[in-house]
Design a protein around this motif. Structure first.
Motif, PDB file in Angstrom:
ATOM      1  N   LYS A  22       0.821  -1.213   0.000  1.00 22.58           N
ATOM      2  CA  LYS A  22       0.000   0.000   0.000  1.00 22.58           C
ATOM      3  C   LYS A  22       0.853   1.260   0.000  1.00 22.58           C
ATOM      4  O   LYS A  22       0.323   2.365  -0.058  1.00 22.58           O
ATOM      5  CB  LYS A  22      -0.907   0.026   1.236  1.00 22.58           C
ATOM      6  N   LYS A  23       2.179   1.082   0.122  1.00 21.01           N
ATOM      7  CA  LYS A  23       3.115   2.214   0.212  1.00 21.01           C
ATOM      8  C   LYS A  23       2.791   3.100   1.417  1.00 21.01           C
ATOM      9  O   LYS A  23       2.960   4.316   1.383  1.00 21.01           O
ATOM     10  CB  LYS A  23       3.125   3.047  -1.072  1.00 21.01           C
ATOM     11  N   ASP A  24       2.366   2.467   2.506  1.00 19.90           N
ATOM     12  CA  ASP A  24       2.045   3.165   3.750  1.00 19.90           C
ATOM     13  C   ASP A  24       3.345   3.577   4.452  1.00 19.90           C
ATOM     14  O   ASP A  24       4.302   2.811   4.502  1.00 19.90           O
ATOM     15  CB  ASP A  24       1.232   2.225   4.658  1.00 19.90           C
ATOM     16  N   GLU A  25       3.362   4.781   5.004  1.00 20.97           N
ATOM     17  CA  GLU A  25       4.564   5.300   5.665  1.00 20.97           C
ATOM     18  C   GLU A  25       4.979   4.471   6.874  1.00 20.97           C
ATOM     19  O   GLU A  25       6.149   4.463   7.251  1.00 20.97           O
ATOM     20  CB  GLU A  25       4.343   6.756   6.090  1.00 20.97           C
ATOM     21  N   ALA A  26       4.071   3.752   7.489  1.00 19.31           N
ATOM     22  CA  ALA A  26       4.378   2.952   8.671  1.00 19.31           C
ATOM     23  C   ALA A  26       5.195   1.704   8.338  1.00 19.31           C
ATOM     24  O   ALA A  26       5.730   1.048   9.233  1.00 19.31           O
ATOM     25  CB  ALA A  26       3.087   2.546   9.377  1.00 19.31           C
ATOM     26  N   CYS A  27       5.325   1.382   7.057  1.00 24.37           N
ATOM     27  CA  CYS A  27       6.033   0.152   6.671  1.00 24.37           C
ATOM     28  C   CYS A  27       7.506   0.201   7.076  1.00 24.37           C
ATOM     29  O   CYS A  27       8.069  -0.818   7.481  1.00 24.37           O
ATOM     30  CB  CYS A  27       5.891  -0.134   5.185  1.00 24.37           C
ATOM     31  N   GLY A  28       8.123   1.361   7.000  1.00 23.68           N
ATOM     32  CA  GLY A  28       9.537   1.478   7.338  1.00 23.68           C
ATOM     33  C   GLY A  28       9.823   1.118   8.781  1.00 23.68           C
ATOM     34  O   GLY A  28      10.781   0.401   9.082  1.00 23.68           O
ATOM     35  N   THR A  29       8.980   1.597   9.684  1.00 28.72           N
ATOM     36  CA  THR A  29       9.162   1.315  11.108  1.00 28.72           C
ATOM     37  C   THR A  29       9.022  -0.171  11.383  1.00 28.72           C
ATOM     38  O   THR A  29       9.830  -0.766  12.107  1.00 28.72           O
ATOM     39  CB  THR A  29       8.132   2.109  11.946  1.00 28.72           C
ATOM     40  N   LEU A  30       8.001  -0.798  10.815  1.00 34.41           N
ATOM     41  CA  LEU A  30       7.776  -2.218  11.038  1.00 34.41           C
ATOM     42  C   LEU A  30       8.882  -3.045  10.384  1.00 34.41           C
ATOM     43  O   LEU A  30       9.348  -4.033  10.961  1.00 34.41           O
ATOM     44  CB  LEU A  30       6.397  -2.633  10.514  1.00 34.41           C
ATOM     45  N   LEU A  31       9.335  -2.643   9.225  1.00 33.72           N
ATOM     46  CA  LEU A  31      10.429  -3.332   8.551  1.00 33.72           C
ATOM     47  C   LEU A  31      11.680  -3.316   9.420  1.00 33.72           C
ATOM     48  O   LEU A  31      12.343  -4.347   9.608  1.00 33.72           O
ATOM     49  CB  LEU A  31      10.704  -2.671   7.195  1.00 33.72           C
ATOM     50  N   GLN A  32      11.999  -2.161   9.971  1.00 28.62           N
ATOM     51  CA  GLN A  32      13.156  -2.021  10.868  1.00 28.62           C
ATOM     52  C   GLN A  32      13.006  -2.932  12.087  1.00 28.62           C
ATOM     53  O   GLN A  32      13.935  -3.642  12.458  1.00 28.62           O
ATOM     54  CB  GLN A  32      13.289  -0.563  11.344  1.00 28.62           C
ATOM     55  N   LYS A  33      11.832  -2.897  12.691  1.00 23.64           N
ATOM     56  CA  LYS A  33      11.578  -3.670  13.909  1.00 23.64           C
ATOM     57  C   LYS A  33      11.734  -5.168  13.666  1.00 23.64           C
ATOM     58  O   LYS A  33      12.347  -5.876  14.462  1.00 23.64           O
ATOM     59  CB  LYS A  33      10.163  -3.384  14.422  1.00 23.64           C
ATOM     60  N   ASP A  55      25.178  -0.055   6.468  1.00 21.46           N
ATOM     61  CA  ASP A  55      24.902   0.700   5.234  1.00 21.46           C
ATOM     62  C   ASP A  55      24.140  -0.165   4.232  1.00 21.46           C
ATOM     63  O   ASP A  55      23.195   0.297   3.592  1.00 21.46           O
ATOM     64  CB  ASP A  55      26.203   1.195   4.590  1.00 21.46           C
ATOM     65  N   ALA A  56      24.551  -1.419   4.112  1.00 20.13           N
ATOM     66  CA  ALA A  56      23.898  -2.335   3.183  1.00 20.13           C
ATOM     67  C   ALA A  56      22.439  -2.535   3.574  1.00 20.13           C
ATOM     68  O   ALA A  56      21.548  -2.539   2.714  1.00 20.13           O
ATOM     69  CB  ALA A  56      24.634  -3.676   3.150  1.00 20.13           C
ATOM     70  N   VAL A  57      22.169  -2.685   4.853  1.00 17.02           N
ATOM     71  CA  VAL A  57      20.789  -2.885   5.314  1.00 17.02           C
ATOM     72  C   VAL A  57      19.935  -1.682   4.942  1.00 17.02           C
ATOM     73  O   VAL A  57      18.802  -1.838   4.472  1.00 17.02           O
ATOM     74  CB  VAL A  57      20.743  -3.168   6.832  1.00 17.02           C
ATOM     75  N   LEU A  62      15.693   0.362   1.455  1.00 22.25           N
ATOM     76  CA  LEU A  62      15.237   1.321   0.447  1.00 22.25           C
ATOM     77  C   LEU A  62      14.714   0.583  -0.790  1.00 22.25           C
ATOM     78  O   LEU A  62      13.652   0.937  -1.318  1.00 22.25           O
ATOM     79  CB  LEU A  62      16.372   2.274   0.072  1.00 22.25           C
ATOM     80  N   LYS A  63      15.439  -0.441  -1.227  1.00 21.94           N
ATOM     81  CA  LYS A  63      14.983  -1.241  -2.377  1.00 21.94           C
ATOM     82  C   LYS A  63      13.633  -1.894  -2.082  1.00 21.94           C
ATOM     83  O   LYS A  63      12.756  -1.941  -2.946  1.00 21.94           O
ATOM     84  CB  LYS A  63      16.008  -2.328  -2.711  1.00 21.94           C
ATOM     85  N   VAL A  64      13.478  -2.411  -0.864  1.00 21.59           N
ATOM     86  CA  VAL A  64      12.234  -3.086  -0.484  1.00 21.59           C
ATOM     87  C   VAL A  64      11.073  -2.100  -0.488  1.00 21.59           C
ATOM     88  O   VAL A  64      10.011  -2.372  -1.041  1.00 21.59           O
ATOM     89  CB  VAL A  64      12.386  -3.763   0.900  1.00 21.59           C
ATOM     90  N   VAL A  65      11.270  -0.952   0.110  1.00 22.18           N
ATOM     91  CA  VAL A  65      10.207   0.053   0.202  1.00 22.18           C
ATOM     92  C   VAL A  65       9.832   0.575  -1.180  1.00 22.18           C
ATOM     93  O   VAL A  65       8.669   0.879  -1.446  1.00 22.18           O
ATOM     94  CB  VAL A  65      10.638   1.209   1.146  1.00 22.18           C
ATOM     95  N   GLN A  66      10.789   0.655  -2.080  1.00 21.81           N
ATOM     96  CA  GLN A  66      10.537   1.164  -3.423  1.00 21.81           C
ATOM     97  C   GLN A  66      10.042   0.101  -4.407  1.00 21.81           C
ATOM     98  O   GLN A  66       9.695   0.433  -5.538  1.00 21.81           O
ATOM     99  CB  GLN A  66      11.806   1.816  -3.981  1.00 21.81           C
TER     100      GLN A  66
END
Length: 186
Positions: A22-33, A55-57, A62-66
């Motif tokens: 859904k390209k929801d902004e909350a995805c980054g936080t959950l991905l990190q967690k 750095d690689a992570v 970024l690739k995953v989110v995009q």
């Protein structure tokens, strides 16, 4: 045998896939967690420096989110992206200095279950035995016993059949046992 996944793990993983698609902004936080620590350890195994792994992570995330779309079988897909990214980094790195760190140079805190199986001097023997494996065997064993991926997930990550994964795991463990016995008898 694979570690059982809790209902919460499965729910969070499904939620992450939904948020990413859904390209929801909350995805980054959950991905990190859910995946930062494991992916950092995984990337460190290829790159040998914590800073490079971190750095690689970030680049992988970024690739995953995009990504245009995220598959339901997210974890193997994520590790495949990470593996490909790290292999490209390793190729660039080899071009710079011509050599890479061996698994025996990886600090214990970063290597997970496989290293915790042995202690003190036995750990040094295991690292030396691990270094004696082929790259294919070492990679399959890391994915299975450090990252806890199933044989099916490993097959997806490496683009090989599950029977080939089983073979690499079997042969890798056999070689580890033989090398460990040889090293112990020295």
């Amino acid at each position: 045998m694979d570690a059982p996944k809790t209902t919460a793990d499965v729910d969070e993983s499904r939620q992450l896939v939904d948020l990413l698609n859904k390209k929801d902004e909350a995805c980054g936080t959950l991905l990190q967690k859910l995946h930062r620590e494991a992916l950092t350890r995984f990337c460190f195994g290829y790159l040998g420096l914590l800073e490079e792994a971190e750095d690689a992570v970030q680049e992988i995330f970024l690739k995953v989110v995009q990504a245009q779309s995220v598959p339901v079988h997210f974890r193997p897909w994520l590790y495949k992206i990470a593996r490909n990214h790290c292999l490209k980094c390793v190729q660039r790195k080899r071009g710079r200095d011509g050599h890479l760190k061996q698994p025996s140079q990886i600090p214990e805190v970063m290597t997970g279950q496989l290293t915790r199986l042995v202690n003190n001097e036995a750990q040094a023997h295991m690292a030396e035995a691990f270094a004696a494996l082929s790259d294919d065997q070492r990679e399959a064993l890391r994915l299975r016993y450090v990252e806890n991926l199933s044989r099916g997930e490993i097959a997806e990550v490496l683009d090989i059949t599950e029977s080939l994964v089983k073979s690499r795991l079997f042969e890798g463990l056999k070689t580890l046992r033989e090398e460990a016995a040889r090293l112990e008898s020295r």
